[in-house]
Design a protein around this motif. Structure first.
Motif, PDB file in Angstrom:
ATOM      1  N   GLY A 306       0.727  -1.268  -0.010  1.00 29.05           N
ATOM      2  CA  GLY A 306      -0.075  -0.042  -0.135  1.00 29.05           C
ATOM      3  C   GLY A 306       0.864   1.143  -0.059  1.00 29.05           C
ATOM      4  O   GLY A 306       0.668   2.099  -0.804  1.00 29.05           O
ATOM      5  N   GLY A 307       1.906   1.301   0.896  1.00 24.34           N
ATOM      6  CA  GLY A 307       2.487   2.552   1.064  1.00 24.34           C
ATOM      7  C   GLY A 307       3.540   2.786  -0.332  1.00 24.34           C
ATOM      8  O   GLY A 307       3.529   3.852  -0.812  1.00 24.34           O
ATOM      9  N   ILE A 308       4.093   1.726  -0.973  1.00 21.57           N
ATOM     10  CA  ILE A 308       4.650   1.741  -2.236  1.00 21.57           C
ATOM     11  C   ILE A 308       3.936   2.220  -3.337  1.00 21.57           C
ATOM     12  O   ILE A 308       4.275   3.110  -4.205  1.00 21.57           O
ATOM     13  CB  ILE A 308       5.615   0.292  -2.506  1.00 21.57           C
ATOM     14  CG1 ILE A 308       6.481   0.146  -1.281  1.00 21.57           C
ATOM     15  CG2 ILE A 308       6.433   0.479  -3.755  1.00 21.57           C
ATOM     16  CD1 ILE A 308       7.109  -1.371  -1.433  1.00 21.57           C
ATOM     17  N   GLN A 309       2.833   1.708  -3.427  1.00 26.87           N
ATOM     18  CA  GLN A 309       1.933   1.867  -4.394  1.00 26.87           C
ATOM     19  C   GLN A 309       1.513   3.444  -4.199  1.00 26.87           C
ATOM     20  O   GLN A 309       1.447   4.250  -5.488  1.00 26.87           O
ATOM     21  CB  GLN A 309       0.450   1.307  -4.315  1.00 26.87           C
ATOM     22  CG  GLN A 309       0.725  -0.366  -4.831  1.00 26.87           C
ATOM     23  CD  GLN A 309      -0.665  -0.931  -4.634  1.00 26.87           C
ATOM     24  OE1 GLN A 309      -1.622  -0.628  -3.865  1.00 26.87           O
ATOM     25  NE2 GLN A 309      -0.674  -2.156  -4.976  1.00 26.87           N
ATOM     26  N   ILE A 310       1.285   4.082  -3.201  1.00 22.90           N
ATOM     27  CA  ILE A 310       0.972   5.506  -3.123  1.00 22.90           C
ATOM     28  C   ILE A 310       2.254   6.349  -3.495  1.00 22.90           C
ATOM     29  O   ILE A 310       1.942   7.341  -4.295  1.00 22.90           O
ATOM     30  CB  ILE A 310       0.562   6.088  -1.490  1.00 22.90           C
ATOM     31  CG1 ILE A 310      -0.816   5.117  -1.261  1.00 22.90           C
ATOM     32  CG2 ILE A 310       0.601   7.346  -1.396  1.00 22.90           C
ATOM     33  CD1 ILE A 310      -1.089   5.293   0.480  1.00 22.90           C
ATOM     34  N   MET A 311       3.274   5.894  -3.066  1.00 24.12           N
ATOM     35  CA  MET A 311       4.626   6.725  -3.501  1.00 24.12           C
ATOM     36  C   MET A 311       5.081   6.518  -4.872  1.00 24.12           C
ATOM     37  O   MET A 311       5.003   7.705  -5.606  1.00 24.12           O
ATOM     38  CB  MET A 311       5.838   6.048  -2.760  1.00 24.12           C
ATOM     39  CG  MET A 311       7.099   6.559  -3.274  1.00 24.12           C
ATOM     40  SD  MET A 311       8.583   5.841  -2.525  1.00 24.12           S
ATOM     41  CE  MET A 311       8.331   4.310  -3.625  1.00 24.12           C
ATOM     42  N   THR A 312       4.653   5.459  -5.580  1.00 26.55           N
ATOM     43  CA  THR A 312       4.771   5.331  -7.245  1.00 26.55           C
ATOM     44  C   THR A 312       3.829   6.142  -7.924  1.00 26.55           C
ATOM     45  O   THR A 312       4.010   6.850  -8.932  1.00 26.55           O
ATOM     46  CB  THR A 312       4.901   3.931  -7.445  1.00 26.55           C
ATOM     47  OG1 THR A 312       3.556   3.367  -7.262  1.00 26.55           O
ATOM     48  CG2 THR A 312       6.164   3.249  -6.906  1.00 26.55           C
ATOM     49  N   ILE A 313       2.656   6.164  -7.315  1.00 26.73           N
ATOM     50  CA  ILE A 313       1.341   6.804  -8.110  1.00 26.73           C
ATOM     51  C   ILE A 313       1.861   8.297  -8.173  1.00 26.73           C
ATOM     52  O   ILE A 313       1.386   8.794  -8.905  1.00 26.73           O
ATOM     53  CB  ILE A 313      -0.040   6.298  -7.502  1.00 26.73           C
ATOM     54  CG1 ILE A 313      -0.395   5.041  -7.841  1.00 26.73           C
ATOM     55  CG2 ILE A 313      -0.952   7.356  -8.060  1.00 26.73           C
ATOM     56  CD1 ILE A 313      -1.482   4.436  -7.030  1.00 26.73           C
ATOM     57  N   GLY A 314       2.443   8.673  -6.942  1.00 26.52           N
ATOM     58  CA  GLY A 314       2.278  10.033  -6.830  1.00 26.52           C
ATOM     59  C   GLY A 314       3.671  10.524  -7.816  1.00 26.52           C
ATOM     60  O   GLY A 314       3.621  11.657  -8.456  1.00 26.52           O
ATOM     61  N   LEU A 315       4.607   9.768  -7.962  1.00 32.24           N
ATOM     62  CA  LEU A 315       5.682  10.086  -8.946  1.00 32.24           C
ATOM     63  C   LEU A 315       5.219  10.002 -10.255  1.00 32.24           C
ATOM     64  O   LEU A 315       5.465  10.778 -11.115  1.00 32.24           O
ATOM     65  CB  LEU A 315       6.919   9.051  -8.800  1.00 32.24           C
ATOM     66  CG  LEU A 315       8.104   9.348  -9.600  1.00 32.24           C
ATOM     67  CD1 LEU A 315       8.493  10.954  -9.480  1.00 32.24           C
ATOM     68  CD2 LEU A 315       9.059   8.234  -9.327  1.00 32.24           C
ATOM     69  N   VAL A 316       4.394   9.006 -10.626  1.00 35.04           N
ATOM     70  CA  VAL A 316       3.957   9.036 -12.088  1.00 35.04           C
ATOM     71  C   VAL A 316       3.000  10.337 -12.197  1.00 35.04           C
ATOM     72  O   VAL A 316       3.120  10.919 -13.353  1.00 35.04           O
ATOM     73  CB  VAL A 316       3.218   7.578 -12.226  1.00 35.04           C
ATOM     74  CG1 VAL A 316       2.316   7.546 -13.645  1.00 35.04           C
ATOM     75  CG2 VAL A 316       4.001   6.332 -12.104  1.00 35.04           C
TER      76      VAL A 316
END
Length: 340
Positions: A306-316
């Motif tokens: 969950g934390g990794i997905q939020i971080m990567t979605i923010g970067l994209v």
């Protein structure tokens, strides 16, 4: 003093004068010094005075043409900056300027100045208005230009009396840029000389998210470096906040590097392998009865993935936002008035 209204964007009108012969353009060029300003009423008169001294000395020495001038860009100031520039223009014909309709940011203000003087000069020097960029370095810039350089980078010899936090921030900025694969010149602020050839090439760059340090470093023209000492700000306080520094770093990385996206892809592979390893561990633990039923299947995906997905979605999303800005193709700056 002539002031005229303009409601267009980045287009400029070519000067009717014929260009100088190539050898004369190098030995005695028409020089324009472009200076972006934002709420600089406390320092602008001192800046104009110091730069006029340098400009007139260069002219007397025969190093620049008589048509050389200073060009100030008022980036939506809400103080008396523009009024002071108008008064200085009346008494000093070398002082010219452009007022933008609102604040478009430092990079776009510099770009506005460069594109506006594009057909009026053989070489252009851009620098900040606070006099932290040593005006005496202009002599060395011109020496390098006469020797054939098309881009001359001003590089800080030291950071002067800049607060430690800003020094650390600057070091982190250049480390981030280089580690992400963006080509930049270390410790180079927007203090540089560029030739008319480089200006013509710059006009072909249509991107909305402007990062000039990366654009010039990636052009490939012959370049040289001039080292200068950073002076204390002549008056007032800096307008370059941490928020603007972080924004500049994000613009630089996302405009010139896809490394962050590749890191996400590699990270996805590593996370998948790690998840498989943890899954094997959980299976063996469950067979031995060492875990509470349902604990692993709940905690593992929620707290890790969950934390990794939020971080990567923010970067994209940062890249998507840049694409959104580019697709709209809104003007990078809008001219309001010009002093000629």
């Amino acid at each position: 003093m002539k002031a005229h209204e303009s409601h267009g964007a980045a287009s400029v009108t070519a000067n009717d004068r014929e260009p100088l012969a190539p050898d004369l353009a190098r030995s005695r060029p028409r020089l324009a010094i472009v200076v972006p300003c934002f709420n600089e009423e406390l320092v602008i008169s001192e800046t104009v005075g110091r730069l006029l001294e340098v400009l007139r000395d260069l002219r007397e020495q025969g190093q620049i043409a008589s048509e050389s001038f200073l060009f100030f860009i008022d980036d939506g100031s809400i103080d008396q900056t523009w009024n002071l520039l108008r008064d200085l223009n009346k008494s000093n014909p070398e002082v010219k300027g452009l007022k933008l309709a609102r604040n478009f940011g430092h990079q776009n203000a510099v770009l506005a100045g460069l594109l506006t003087v594009r057909h009026r000069a053989d070489c252009v020097i851009s620098m900040d208005a606070d006099l932290q960029h040593d005006p005496q370095a202009i002599y060395s810039f011109l020496d390098k230009y006469r020797q054939g350089a098309d881009i001359v980078y001003g590089v800080r010899r030291d950071a002067g009396n800049v607060p430690l936090s800003k020094k650390i921030g600057s070091s982190m900025f250049y480390w981030l840029m280089t580690s992400m694969g963006a080509k930049v010149v270390k410790d180079h602020p927007d203090y540089r000389l560029i030739s008319a050839k480089v200006l013509d090439t710059l006009a072909d760059y249509k991107e909305v998210n402007v990062f000039l340090r990366g654009i010039f470093a990636n052009m490939g023209f012959r370049s040289e470096v001039v080292y200068f000492d950073v002076h204390d700000r002549a008056a007032g306080t800096t307008h370059y906040s941490w928020r603007k520094m972080i924004g500049l770093a994000l613009d630089g990385v996302t405009s010139f590097s896809v490394v962050p996206l590749r890191i996400i892809a590699i990270g996805g592979v590593l996370i998948t392998l790690g998840a498989l390893a943890v899954a094997v561990f959980i299976v063996f633990s469950a067979l031995r009865g060492d875990v509470v039923p349902g604990w692993a299947s709940t905690v593992l995906p929620i707290y890790v993935l969950g934390g990794i997905q939020i971080m990567t979605i923010g970067l994209v999303a940062e890249y998507i936002g840049k694409i959104y800005s580019e697709v709209k193709q809104r003007p990078r700056f809008i001219s309001d008035q010009e002093l000629s």
